[in-house]
Design an enzyme around this catalytic site. Structure first.
Site, PDB file in Angstrom:
ATOM      1  N   ASP A 168       0.855  -1.255   0.012  1.00 43.45           N
ATOM      2  CA  ASP A 168      -0.076  -0.088   0.030  1.00 43.45           C
ATOM      3  C   ASP A 168       0.809   1.119  -0.112  1.00 43.45           C
ATOM      4  O   ASP A 168       2.042   1.400   0.210  1.00 43.45           O
ATOM      5  CB  ASP A 168      -0.870  -0.098   1.161  1.00 43.45           C
ATOM      6  CG  ASP A 168      -2.230   0.585   1.164  1.00 43.45           C
ATOM      7  OD1 ASP A 168      -2.267   1.669   0.171  1.00 43.45           O
ATOM      8  OD2 ASP A 168      -3.248   0.205   1.852  1.00 43.45           O
TER       9      ASP A 168
ATOM     10  N   ASP B  79     -10.602   1.801  -3.235  1.00 42.15           N
ATOM     11  CA  ASP B  79     -11.121   1.473  -1.991  1.00 42.15           C
ATOM     12  C   ASP B  79     -12.603   1.508  -2.008  1.00 42.15           C
ATOM     13  O   ASP B  79     -13.073   1.083  -0.962  1.00 42.15           O
ATOM     14  CB  ASP B  79     -10.700   2.378  -0.935  1.00 42.15           C
ATOM     15  CG  ASP B  79      -9.215   2.151  -0.378  1.00 42.15           C
ATOM     16  OD1 ASP B  79      -8.911   1.085  -0.724  1.00 42.15           O
ATOM     17  OD2 ASP B  79      -8.573   2.884   0.292  1.00 42.15           O
TER      18      ASP B  79
END
Ligand code: GLA
Length: 711
Positions: A449, A515
């Site tokens: 990430d 997301d």
């Protein structure tokens, strides 16, 4: 072969693309044609035919513009190269250029070496035409002088013809990436820049120029993508001299690249594609990516990711239960997301301390990882290797490893800062910590990430800009991990889809598209991400019935029917899912597994629907033998019935049996079932593509699946 005649033409042909360039022995190549393949071998008098009358000045006429547009050749637009030695040597002008062409098998390549002894500079342009018909260009500048040469910009450009009068690119934000924007290609320069050390959530992704109102199946369109994960720019420039250029390059901070004698700097690759419609444009990217040796060659394992299931609530019994349920449904890879390392109880602390949290995981991750493996699943783990919380042991011990400037580490974002991987000791620490965990727990997969943009990213203590170094260090670490741990796959996540580019895809096996896993939004997100990436490289998950980022409530068939197309997964607390939903989810997983050989190898197609409420996309087998389409109603239609929908991409000469897929039939309203659906119809590919089918009636945010099988 090295070419000496001057001027002369070269004609490269690959994958339905022709690229014709004029080569001169004192100029960088000028592309005269990039687009549809021209079959004849005889270019005859093309050079004479295209020679532009110049009147009294090339500065006003600009008849030729090279791969790097040069002011010294009369170009008055944005320069392809900018740089200087403290204010000198800023005006690069090749005295001689040597062109070499390789045009045998596989890729075709044109390399042009331009020397400018007066400025002690050498510039090389490379143009590669891939078998898929995708073109790549980049430039390299080498300093031959004995004092430093600062590179300010190096941005190769490709010309598009005058029919390209509309521009398309993307914008967006976190959890709402890849929103398309279009406008006329007017005089001036349209630039899309990324300054956050990553393409960003508003990444242009592509910058296309096409015939007005080009769609997925109509209108010729050209476009570029920058294969780079740091600061960058893509631009479209139209001049009063008739040139329309698409270009790209890295955005460099002041003093970031200063070349010592004989040092070189290369721009990232600018990838160019074209097609009759965006499907053909995207198809060249897909074919190019699928031909790479590192392209995933095994069936993409169905994933369960724990993030939207448990967030930071890491509790072994709960996670073991989730793993058991996942395995029972047919999940093949279990990924433990954020929250497992020291001090990481929420997003305020812990980043950088890549050791398992002894309070939450007293016996380490072994009890979970072992059980996951016993259940026949792969085990994956979340990391954010380039990041650091100031509230961490790492930052307390090594504040000099945190990027900053004379004003300190800069503004936090998500309570975090960026670790300087250009610092050798920081790089070693992260690499070794990760490697040790991968070996200890037999980790099969990393979710990598990146949640803070790089602003104020200076190396300590000099505070010289470090974004370029960081981008390369990230690539290096990704490669080091995959070569140390054969079989390891890495996902590029960046607060969702903030780092989706062909630079990172050289090193990663998939991206996390966004997301936001709300299926309504996901249909758009997947459609526009697929302009560069084929489905198997896109992470697509089924979430809870009430989406966590939008709050929208969507039924399971719509959620699963949207997620099955990519690298499929689940991000949902299965312990609270209704038993009926779980059983049905199991059926969707089984269906995905049956269909993934087609979905992950076929040609991606979209219909240009005349009704904006209706969308259809699908995947057609490369040999035309079968196809699967998803038909969705995404808005209230002002017209009812919904009209016809064409099935694109089929083999016109073949006959197909067309029917609805049982699994998603219930999305159709009882009064909206078309006659063709039961028990199906047989039609030629031509009829299905040109006449189409009557659209079933569905409520908003419903989709159904149509299968066409050649007979
Ligand atoms: C980012 C990712 C999410 C999740 C969280 C964890 O936002 O995009 O998928 O991994 O971080 O903190």
């Amino acid at each position: 072969m090295t070419l000496t005649d001057s001027p002369r033409l070269i004609h490269l042909r690959r994958g339905g693309t022709s690229l014709i360039a004029r080569l001169n022995d004192d100029d960088l190549p000028t592309v005269l044609h990039w687009g549809p393949q021209i079959d004849g071998d005889d270019l005859g008098d093309v050079l004479t035919a295209l020679a532009v009358p110049v009147g009294d000045s090339v500065v006003y006429a600009q008849p030729l513009v090279g791969l790097l547009p040069l002011h010294t050749r009369g170009w008055l637009g944005h320069p392809g190269i900018l740089g200087s030695r403290g204010g000198r040597s800023w005006s690069f002008a090749p005295a001689s250029v040597q062109h070499t062409v390789e045009d045998d098998e596989g890729t075709a390549r044109l390399v042009s070496v331009a020397t400018d002894p007066a400025n002690a500079l050498e510039v090389v342009t490379e143009l590669v035409l891939e078998p898929a018909g995708l073109v790549r260009v980049r430039a390299t500048v080498t300093n031959r002088g004995d004092d430093g040469y600062e590179v300010v910009a190096l941005e190769p450009a490709l010309p598009v013809p005058a029919v390209a009068d509309e521009l398309l690119d993307m914008t967006g934000r976190h959890a709402h990436e890849r929103a398309p924007q279009r406008h006329p290609f007017r005089h001036g320069r349209w630039t899309r820049e990324a300054w956050g050390g990553r393409p960003g959530h508003d990444s242009a992704t592509v910058l296309c120029a096409g015939e007005s109102d080009f769609g997925f199946r109509r209108g010729t369109v050209w476009g570029v993508h920058l294969a780079w994960s740091g600061n960058g720019v893509v631009s479209a420039e139209r001049t009063n001299t008739g040139w329309r250029l698409l270009s790209g390059g890295e955005k460099l901070l002041p003093g970031e690249i200063v070349l010592a004698q004989n040092e070189s700097y290369s721009s990232p690759w600018v990838m160019g594609s074209w097609g009759d419609g965006l499907d053909a444009f995207a198809g060249r990217f897909h074919e190019f990516l699928r031909a790479r040796p590192q392209h995933p060659s095994t069936a993409r394992p169905v994933i369960l990711n724990t993030w939207e299931a448990v967030y930071f609530d890491h509790d072994l019994p709960r996670l073991l239960d989730l793993a058991e349920r996942a395995a029972g449904l047919g999940v093949e890879r279990f990924v433990l997301d954020d929250g497992w390392f020291t001090g990481r109880r929420d997003d305020t602390a812990g980043l950088g301390d890549w050791q398992v949290d002894a309070d939450v995981w007293p016996d380490g991750l072994g009890p979970l990882a072992d059980r996951v493996h016993e259940l026949g699943m792969e085990f994956g783990l979340w990391f954010e290797p380039e990041m650091v919380n100031l509230d961490s042991e790492l930052a307390r011990r090594h504040p000099e490893w945190v990027f900053g400037t004379a004003n300190g580490p800069g503004v936090p974002s998500r309570q975090q800062h960026v670790l300087d991987l250009g610092h050798p000791a920081a790089y070693e620490y992260v690499l070794e910590s990760m490697s040790a965990l991968i070996a200890e727990y037999d980790i099969d997969y990393l979710k990598w990430d990146h949640n803070r943009p790089l602003v104020d990213a200076g190396h300590s203590p000099s505070f010289q800009p470090g974004v370029h170094d960081q981008t390369l260090a990230t690539y290096r670490m990704l490669d080091a991990l995959t070569s140390r741990h054969p079989g390891l796959e890495i996902e590029s996540c960046c607060g969702g889809g903030g780092r989706i580019d062909l630079g990172i895809m050289e090193h990663c096996a998939r991206v996390w598209v966004s997301d936001c896993i709300d299926a309504h939004e996901r249909q758009r997100l997947q459609r526009w991400t697929s302009l560069i990436l084929p489905p198997e490289l896109m992470g697509t998950h089924v979430g809870a019935d009430h989406d966590h980022t939008t709050g929208r409530a969507l039924d399971l068939d719509f959620r699963a029917g949207t997620a099955i197309w990519g690298h499929f997964g689940i991000e949902w607390d299965l312990a609270v899912a209704a038993p009926d939903d779980l059983a049905h989810l199991g059926e969707w997983i089984a269906f995905h597994k049956r269909m993934r050989p087609l979905l992950h190898s076929g040609t991606v197609v979209h219909a240009d629907s005349s009704n904006p409420a209706v969308e259809l996309e699908g995947v057609v087998a490369r040999d035309g033998s079968e196809a699967l389409y998803r038909l969705s109603v995404v808005d209230h239609s002002v017209e009812a019935p919904l009209g016809r929908i064409q099935l694109p991409g089929l083999d016109g000469a073949r006959r197909y049996r067309v029917e609805l897929v049982d699994l998603a039939v219930s999305s159709i309203r009882p009064d909206g079932m078309p006659d063709w659906a039961r028990p199906g119809v047989t039609l030629s590919g031509e009829a299905l593509t040109k006449l189409g089918l009557a659209t079933p009636m569905m409520n908003v945010d419903r989709s159904t699946l149509i299968r066409a099988v050649g007979i």
